[in-house]
Design an enzyme around this catalytic site. Structure first.
Site, PDB file in Angstrom:
ATOM      1  N   ARG A  51       0.811  -1.222   0.000  1.00  0.00           N
ATOM      2  CA  ARG A  51       0.000   0.000   0.000  1.00  0.00           C
ATOM      3  C   ARG A  51       0.842   1.269   0.000  1.00  0.00           C
ATOM      4  O   ARG A  51       0.406   2.317   0.476  1.00  0.00           O
ATOM      5  CB  ARG A  51      -0.988  -0.003   1.180  1.00  0.00           C
ATOM      6  CG  ARG A  51      -2.025  -1.112   1.087  1.00  0.00           C
ATOM      7  CD  ARG A  51      -3.104  -0.941   2.134  1.00  0.00           C
ATOM      8  NE  ARG A  51      -4.160  -1.938   1.948  1.00  0.00           N
ATOM      9  CZ  ARG A  51      -4.174  -3.132   2.527  1.00  0.00           C
ATOM     10  NH1 ARG A  51      -3.179  -3.482   3.346  1.00  0.00           N
ATOM     11  NH2 ARG A  51      -5.156  -3.984   2.311  1.00  0.00           N
ATOM     12  N   LYS A  95       6.187  23.109 -14.154  1.00  0.00           N
ATOM     13  CA  LYS A  95       5.383  21.963 -13.732  1.00  0.00           C
ATOM     14  C   LYS A  95       5.193  21.950 -12.225  1.00  0.00           C
ATOM     15  O   LYS A  95       4.101  21.621 -11.737  1.00  0.00           O
ATOM     16  CB  LYS A  95       6.003  20.644 -14.198  1.00  0.00           C
ATOM     17  CG  LYS A  95       5.096  19.461 -13.866  1.00  0.00           C
ATOM     18  CD  LYS A  95       5.323  18.254 -14.718  1.00  0.00           C
ATOM     19  CE  LYS A  95       4.247  17.212 -14.482  1.00  0.00           C
ATOM     20  NZ  LYS A  95       4.452  15.998 -15.302  1.00  0.00           N
ATOM     21  N   GLU A 131      -5.298  17.057 -10.697  1.00  0.00           N
ATOM     22  CA  GLU A 131      -5.832  17.414 -12.012  1.00  0.00           C
ATOM     23  C   GLU A 131      -7.344  17.639 -11.999  1.00  0.00           C
ATOM     24  O   GLU A 131      -8.076  17.143 -12.851  1.00  0.00           O
ATOM     25  CB  GLU A 131      -5.470  16.338 -13.053  1.00  0.00           C
ATOM     26  CG  GLU A 131      -5.507  16.861 -14.481  1.00  0.00           C
ATOM     27  CD  GLU A 131      -4.964  15.876 -15.496  1.00  0.00           C
ATOM     28  OE1 GLU A 131      -5.709  15.491 -16.377  1.00  0.00           O
ATOM     29  OE2 GLU A 131      -3.769  15.501 -15.379  1.00  0.00           O
ATOM     30  N   HIS A 146       6.631   8.732 -27.862  1.00  0.00           N
ATOM     31  CA  HIS A 146       5.647   9.606 -27.216  1.00  0.00           C
ATOM     32  C   HIS A 146       5.814  11.053 -27.666  1.00  0.00           C
ATOM     33  O   HIS A 146       4.842  11.721 -28.044  1.00  0.00           O
ATOM     34  CB  HIS A 146       5.782   9.507 -25.693  1.00  0.00           C
ATOM     35  CG  HIS A 146       4.923  10.466 -24.949  1.00  0.00           C
ATOM     36  ND1 HIS A 146       3.548  10.351 -24.878  1.00  0.00           N
ATOM     37  CD2 HIS A 146       5.242  11.598 -24.246  1.00  0.00           C
ATOM     38  CE1 HIS A 146       3.055  11.349 -24.172  1.00  0.00           C
ATOM     39  NE2 HIS A 146       4.056  12.113 -23.767  1.00  0.00           N
ATOM     40  N   GLU A 190       8.238  17.937 -25.285  1.00  0.00           N
ATOM     41  CA  GLU A 190       7.636  18.361 -24.017  1.00  0.00           C
ATOM     42  C   GLU A 190       8.191  19.711 -23.566  1.00  0.00           C
ATOM     43  O   GLU A 190       7.490  20.499 -22.924  1.00  0.00           O
ATOM     44  CB  GLU A 190       7.876  17.308 -22.939  1.00  0.00           C
ATOM     45  CG  GLU A 190       7.170  15.968 -23.179  1.00  0.00           C
ATOM     46  CD  GLU A 190       5.675  16.015 -22.868  1.00  0.00           C
ATOM     47  OE1 GLU A 190       5.163  17.093 -22.494  1.00  0.00           O
ATOM     48  OE2 GLU A 190       5.021  14.967 -23.010  1.00  0.00           O
ATOM     49  N   ARG A 192      -4.191  21.717 -13.831  1.00  0.00           N
ATOM     50  CA  ARG A 192      -3.157  20.757 -14.219  1.00  0.00           C
ATOM     51  C   ARG A 192      -3.431  20.128 -15.579  1.00  0.00           C
ATOM     52  O   ARG A 192      -2.509  19.673 -16.257  1.00  0.00           O
ATOM     53  CB  ARG A 192      -3.007  19.670 -13.143  1.00  0.00           C
ATOM     54  CG  ARG A 192      -1.887  18.694 -13.464  1.00  0.00           C
ATOM     55  CD  ARG A 192      -1.540  17.773 -12.322  1.00  0.00           C
ATOM     56  NE  ARG A 192      -0.507  16.821 -12.741  1.00  0.00           N
ATOM     57  CZ  ARG A 192       0.157  16.020 -11.935  1.00  0.00           C
ATOM     58  NH1 ARG A 192      -0.089  16.039 -10.640  1.00  0.00           N
ATOM     59  NH2 ARG A 192       1.075  15.195 -12.405  1.00  0.00           N
ATOM     60  N   HIS A 242      -1.886  16.158 -26.149  1.00  0.00           N
ATOM     61  CA  HIS A 242      -1.874  14.759 -25.743  1.00  0.00           C
ATOM     62  C   HIS A 242      -3.131  13.986 -26.142  1.00  0.00           C
ATOM     63  O   HIS A 242      -3.088  12.764 -26.250  1.00  0.00           O
ATOM     64  CB  HIS A 242      -1.668  14.660 -24.227  1.00  0.00           C
ATOM     65  CG  HIS A 242      -0.262  14.925 -23.791  1.00  0.00           C
ATOM     66  ND1 HIS A 242       0.398  16.094 -24.094  1.00  0.00           N
ATOM     67  CD2 HIS A 242       0.618  14.176 -23.076  1.00  0.00           C
ATOM     68  CE1 HIS A 242       1.620  16.052 -23.582  1.00  0.00           C
ATOM     69  NE2 HIS A 242       1.778  14.912 -22.965  1.00  0.00           N
ATOM     70  N   ASN A 287      -1.600  18.633 -20.610  1.00  0.00           N
ATOM     71  CA  ASN A 287      -1.926  17.656 -21.645  1.00  0.00           C
ATOM     72  C   ASN A 287      -2.094  18.289 -23.018  1.00  0.00           C
ATOM     73  O   ASN A 287      -2.685  17.674 -23.916  1.00  0.00           O
ATOM     74  CB  ASN A 287      -3.211  16.909 -21.265  1.00  0.00           C
ATOM     75  CG  ASN A 287      -3.013  16.015 -20.064  1.00  0.00           C
ATOM     76  OD1 ASN A 287      -2.076  15.240 -20.005  1.00  0.00           O
ATOM     77  ND2 ASN A 287      -3.888  16.143 -19.081  1.00  0.00           N
ATOM     78  N   HIS A 346      -1.958  10.754 -27.740  1.00  0.00           N
ATOM     79  CA  HIS A 346      -2.198   9.479 -27.072  1.00  0.00           C
ATOM     80  C   HIS A 346      -3.021   8.541 -27.951  1.00  0.00           C
ATOM     81  O   HIS A 346      -2.796   7.321 -27.952  1.00  0.00           O
ATOM     82  CB  HIS A 346      -2.927   9.707 -25.750  1.00  0.00           C
ATOM     83  CG  HIS A 346      -2.031  10.130 -24.631  1.00  0.00           C
ATOM     84  ND1 HIS A 346      -2.501  10.498 -23.391  1.00  0.00           N
ATOM     85  CD2 HIS A 346      -0.679  10.242 -24.552  1.00  0.00           C
ATOM     86  CE1 HIS A 346      -1.481  10.818 -22.604  1.00  0.00           C
ATOM     87  NE2 HIS A 346      -0.371  10.675 -23.293  1.00  0.00           N
ATOM     88  N   LYS A 391       2.166  11.402 -11.175  1.00  0.00           N
ATOM     89  CA  LYS A 391       1.313  10.554 -12.002  1.00  0.00           C
ATOM     90  C   LYS A 391       2.079   9.269 -12.333  1.00  0.00           C
ATOM     91  O   LYS A 391       3.110   9.314 -13.011  1.00  0.00           O
ATOM     92  CB  LYS A 391       0.935  11.264 -13.301  1.00  0.00           C
ATOM     93  CG  LYS A 391      -0.230  12.205 -13.196  1.00  0.00           C
ATOM     94  CD  LYS A 391      -0.618  12.662 -14.595  1.00  0.00           C
ATOM     95  CE  LYS A 391      -1.842  13.531 -14.601  1.00  0.00           C
ATOM     96  NZ  LYS A 391      -2.211  13.935 -15.982  1.00  0.00           N
TER      97      LYS A 391
END
Length: 357
Positions: free
Chosen positions: A119, A223, A233, A261, A183, A237, A244, A241, A248, A141
């Site tokens: 956990r 960032k 997000e 990517h 990026e 935030r 993206h 993206n 994606h 993330k």
């Protein structure tokens, strides 16, 4: 050495940026009050370059190196399960730690493993790619892909520390370096028009591995500020993206093979810039500046063969920003100012996708 702080209350942490940091890893881990038992998760490309050097730098710790195949395909539930099955034999406890030594795939996978095992155990990022140093190693993330889409299984789980040793970038293949630069361009486009202008003048320097420290630092500052204000997000935030949604979708349709990517995001940013002209008031000249910088950096600007409109639209439907089945796009009102918009229509998407072929 530069230090950028990600302010998240009790989960705050530092991003350290400089050269020769890998060899000093034990010095930076010491204040974190970790246990003495840890693992390094890396991939088959990075392992022969840096794993033993890092292990030697951590001579006071008991360290096991676990290596996964290089490439996006390793960012999967199957690979995560293989790692989970190895961990009980290593006698890790709640004070043990995971170090992600690699690019974005390794960072996301290792972070997911750290977040879920017992956990949650301590997690340190040592990114070895430009993309990871400026983007994916920061913000917590973590997760893996599913066949239908990227990053659909994961968590928000912050690292204890990020060591961005820019000296490690000298081992990057040129294509990987350029992909990471996508990026970098994104950060200027969404949050800092002055930085975008600096990139227009200095992109050749950065791609020749000059000016890395200031480039990485500025991206990390942007960032860190965005994440500190919206960790999970729920609002701002999402601007991270930019490009993206379409990018994606292209990655998913290619089965994460053949298209890096950053290359997919480059094409996605060109499409998003055109959508921004239509729906957010971005001056057409600024959209052209974005596309010009992407192209000058050796990155693709056009959707290649094999990406049919219907398939792209279907792949975009699983985008995490979608609400009630309706796509939301990150658009630019001007260079340096991004917004999340639901104003984009299916007709807009079809028109822009056709323009960008």
């Amino acid at each position: 050495m530069d230090r950028v702080r990600v302010e998240l209350g009790e989960r705050s942490y530092d991003i350290l940026i400089g050269r020769g940091l890998l060899e000093r890893a034990a010095e930076f881990l010491a204040p974190l009050n970790l246990g003495k038992n840890g693992i390094i998760i890396t991939d088959s490309s990075v392992e022969p370059l840096y794993a033993e050097k890092l292990k030697a730098a951590l001579a006071g710790y008991s360290i096991t190196v676990l290596t996964v195949p290089a490439g996006e395909a390793s960012k999967s539930l199957r690979q995560a399960n293989r790692l989970f099955e190895k961990l009980p034999r290593l006698k890790l406890d709640r004070k043990s730690f995971v170090i992600a030594l690699g690019g974005g795939v390794v960072g996301d996978l290792a972070g997911f493993v750290a977040a879920a095992y017992l956990r949650g155990i301590h997690f340190i990022q040592i990114p070895t790619s430009l993309l990871a140093q400026v983007d994916s190693s920061i913000g917590g993330k973590v997760g893996v892909n599913l066949p239908l889409g990227k990053n659909l299984v994961g968590a928000f789980y912050q690292p204890r520390l990020v060591l961005a040793d820019v000296g490690l970038l000298h081992s990057l293949p040129e294509r990987e370096l350029r992909a990471g630069f996508a990026e970098v361009i994104k950060y200027g486009a969404i949050d800092d028009a002055k930085f975008f202008g600096w990139l227009e003048e200095n992109y050749r320097r950065v791609l020749k591995l000059d000016g890395l420290e200031e480039t990485v630092r500025r991206c990390c500052e942007i960032k860190a500020d965005v994440v500190a204000g919206d960790e999970r997000e729920s609002g701002r935030r999402a601007i991270l993206n930019f490009g993206h949604t379409i990018g994606h979708a292209m990655e998913a349709l290619s089965d994460y093979v053949g298209l890096l990517h950053g290359e997919a995001i480059s094409i996605g940013m060109c499409c998003a810039a055109r959508l921004s002209v239509k729906r957010a008031g971005l001056p057409a000249g600024d959209a052209k500046r974005i596309e010009k910088l992407i192209k000058a950096s050796g990155l693709p600007t056009r959707i290649g063969q094999g990406y049919e409109l219907a398939n792209l639209r279907s792949a975009m439907s699983v985008d995490k920003k979608a609400v009630g089945g309706r796509l939301r796009f990150v658009l630019l009102e001007k260079l340096g100012k991004a917004v999340v918009s639901e104003a984009v229509t299916d007709g807009d998407i079809e028109e822009v996708l056709n323009e960008c072929r």
